[in-house]
Design an enzyme around this catalytic site. Structure first.
Site, PDB file in Angstrom:
ATOM      1  N   PHE A 232       2.253   8.498 -13.158  1.00 41.63           N
ATOM      2  CA  PHE A 232       0.818   8.520 -12.862  1.00 41.63           C
ATOM      3  C   PHE A 232       0.622   9.138 -11.490  1.00 41.63           C
ATOM      4  CE2 PHE A 232       2.546   4.620 -11.234  1.00 41.63           C
ATOM      5  CZ  PHE A 232       1.923   4.438 -10.014  1.00 41.63           C
ATOM      6  N   GLY A 233      -0.621   9.238 -11.066  1.00 35.62           N
ATOM      7  CA  GLY A 233      -0.927   9.739  -9.728  1.00 35.62           C
ATOM      8  C   GLY A 233      -0.399  11.136  -9.496  1.00 35.62           C
ATOM      9  N   TYR A 234       0.345  11.285  -8.418  1.00 37.31           N
ATOM     10  CA  TYR A 234       0.846  12.592  -8.010  1.00 37.31           C
ATOM     11  C   TYR A 234       2.220  12.914  -8.605  1.00 37.31           C
ATOM     12  CZ  TYR A 234      -2.986  12.335  -4.692  1.00 37.31           C
ATOM     13  OH  TYR A 234      -4.228  12.234  -4.135  1.00 37.31           O
ATOM     14  N   ASP A 235       2.726  12.081  -9.509  1.00 38.22           N
ATOM     15  CA  ASP A 235       4.050  12.294 -10.093  1.00 38.22           C
ATOM     16  C   ASP A 235       4.245  13.699 -10.666  1.00 38.22           C
ATOM     17  OD1 ASP A 235       4.578   9.675  -9.362  1.00 38.22           O
ATOM     18  OD2 ASP A 235       4.751   8.914 -11.418  1.00 38.22           O
TER      19      ASP A 235
ATOM     20  N   HIS B 233       9.771   4.846  -4.041  1.00 38.21           N
ATOM     21  CA  HIS B 233       9.425   4.276  -2.742  1.00 38.21           C
ATOM     22  C   HIS B 233       9.128   2.786  -2.863  1.00 38.21           C
ATOM     23  CE1 HIS B 233       5.963   5.778  -4.883  1.00 38.21           C
ATOM     24  NE2 HIS B 233       5.112   5.182  -4.079  1.00 38.21           N
TER      25      HIS B 233
ATOM     26  N   ASP C 221       0.879  -1.160   0.000  1.00 39.18           N
ATOM     27  CA  ASP C 221       0.000   0.000   0.000  1.00 39.18           C
ATOM     28  C   ASP C 221       0.913   1.205   0.000  1.00 39.18           C
ATOM     29  OD1 ASP C 221      -2.659   1.055  -0.072  1.00 39.18           O
ATOM     30  OD2 ASP C 221      -2.349   1.785   1.963  1.00 39.18           O
ATOM     31  N   SER C 222       0.527   2.191  -0.746  1.00 34.73           N
ATOM     32  CA  SER C 222       1.384   3.356  -0.867  1.00 34.73           C
ATOM     33  C   SER C 222       0.558   4.599  -1.094  1.00 34.73           C
ATOM     34  CB  SER C 222       2.387   3.155  -2.008  1.00 34.73           C
ATOM     35  OG  SER C 222       1.706   2.859  -3.203  1.00 34.73           O
TER      36      SER C 222
END
Length: 162
Positions: free
Chosen positions: A115-118, A143, A29-30
């Protein structure tokens, strides 16, 4: 993902996969943890700003929440907790590792990769956002990579005769 921590969520996923297959299961989970927001989005990273938002909309919600936070106070980190359940030597325990990538929240999105918050996660040591990095460059510092390397170390250090 009903846990309140990355560790709880990773454990829930690994245990569920183990129960479904009977095989040792690796899960993670990250998310992103922002100091100026008291640790948010945290375990709610994928749902930050509301259900059903796109990655770009979640980044926009994060930037809006950070609007008044000045440079130097925008510290954040990507965190990943990885769980192998059960641990090779004990069916009641798990191997748990953690990987962290330190950075800052940028003032605007930049970059097309990832993707995501990159696009809003700036890595000072690299001088760019994660979305500006190639896949290989990101994978060498991420991470998840760090958590996996730590997990590999645990498994390499484990011997079946112990």
């Amino acid at each position: 993902e009903t846990g309140t921590t990355f560790t709880e969520n990773a454990m829930i996923k690994a245990r569920a996969a183990f129960e479904a297959t009977g095989l040792p299961s690796l899960a993670d989970d990250s998310g992103i943890v922002v100091d100026a927001l008291g640790g948010e989005p945290g375990v709610r990273s994928a749902r930050y700003g509301g259900e059903g938002l796109t990655d770009a909309e979640r980044c926009e919600a994060l930037l809006k929440a950070m609007k008044k936070v000045p440079a130097g106070e925008r510290t954040a980190r990507f965190m990943c907790v990885m769980v192998l359940f059960p641990a090779p030597h004990d069916p009641l325990k798990a191997f748990v590792t953690e990987g962290i990538l330190e950075g800052e929240i940028a003032f605007a999105p930049s970059g097309e990769n990832g993707f995501g918050y990159d696009p809003v996660f700036f890595v000072p040591g690299k001088g760019k956002t994660v979305a500006m990095m190639s896949g290989g460059e990101k994978n060498r510092i991420s991470h998840r990579y760090r958590a996996l390397v730590e997990m590999k170390g645990l498994l390499s250090g484990w011997r079946g005769d112990e």
